[in-house]
Design an enzyme around this catalytic site. Structure first.
Site, PDB file in Angstrom:
ATOM      1  N   HIS A  17     -29.390   4.501 -16.122  1.00  0.00           N
ATOM      2  CA  HIS A  17     -29.599   3.315 -16.956  1.00  0.00           C
ATOM      3  C   HIS A  17     -28.789   3.382 -18.239  1.00  0.00           C
ATOM      4  O   HIS A  17     -28.262   4.438 -18.603  1.00  0.00           O
ATOM      5  CB  HIS A  17     -31.084   3.116 -17.270  1.00  0.00           C
ATOM      6  CG  HIS A  17     -31.730   4.247 -17.991  1.00  0.00           C
ATOM      7  ND1 HIS A  17     -31.579   4.467 -19.350  1.00  0.00           N
ATOM      8  CD2 HIS A  17     -32.554   5.229 -17.543  1.00  0.00           C
ATOM      9  CE1 HIS A  17     -32.280   5.529 -19.706  1.00  0.00           C
ATOM     10  NE2 HIS A  17     -32.882   6.018 -18.625  1.00  0.00           N
ATOM     11  N   CYS A  51     -33.408  11.220 -16.423  1.00  0.00           N
ATOM     12  CA  CYS A  51     -32.561  10.071 -16.099  1.00  0.00           C
ATOM     13  C   CYS A  51     -31.126  10.323 -16.541  1.00  0.00           C
ATOM     14  O   CYS A  51     -30.859  11.135 -17.426  1.00  0.00           O
ATOM     15  CB  CYS A  51     -33.072   8.806 -16.789  1.00  0.00           C
ATOM     16  SG  CYS A  51     -34.611   8.198 -16.093  1.00  0.00           S
TER      17      CYS A  51
END
Length: 95
Positions: free
Chosen positions: A42, A58
Site C-alpha cells: 500500500h 506490509c
C-alpha cells in the site's frame, strides 16, 4: 485491490497496541492478497518512514509508485518479493 485506501481505518487495537484509530495511513491505493499474516502492499501518508520498521509487515510505497503498480496487477497476479533492482522500474514475470 482497493482503489481509494484513504478511507480505510487503521486501528492499533487489532495489534493489541495503544493509540487511536487513524484514517489515511494506507495512502492512495492498497493491494491485498491472500496470506495468513494479513499483510498488503500500500501507499502511505508518511513517505519519510519508507525503509523503516513502521508497519506490521506490509510493504509501503510512495503513493505515486503504488498508483503506477496497480496498473500492472490483476486478480490472480503472482507476487514474488526479491531484493530490489534499481535498474528496473517493475519486473513482470511472464510464465
Amino acid at each position: 485491490m482497493i482503489q481509494d485506501a484513504t478511507k480505510l481505518i487503521y486501528d492499533p487495537a487489532w495489534f493489541k497496541e495503544e493509540g487511536e484509530p487513524q484514517a489515511g495511513v494506507y495512502g492512495s491505493k492498497l493491494i491485498s492478497f491472500y496470506n495468513k499474516w494479513q499483510i498488503a502492499i500500500h501507499g502511505t501518508n508518511a513517505p519519510w518512514t519508507i525503509g523503516r520498521r513502521a508497519t506490521h509487515g506490509c510493504i509501503r510505497m510512495r503513493n505515486k509508485e503504488i498508483e503506477d503498480l496497480v496498473t500492472y496487477v490483476r486478480r490472480g497476479t503472482r507476487l514474488v518479493i526479491t531484493e530490489g533492482d534499481k535498474e528496473r522500474k517493475f519486473y513482470k514475470d511472464t510464465i
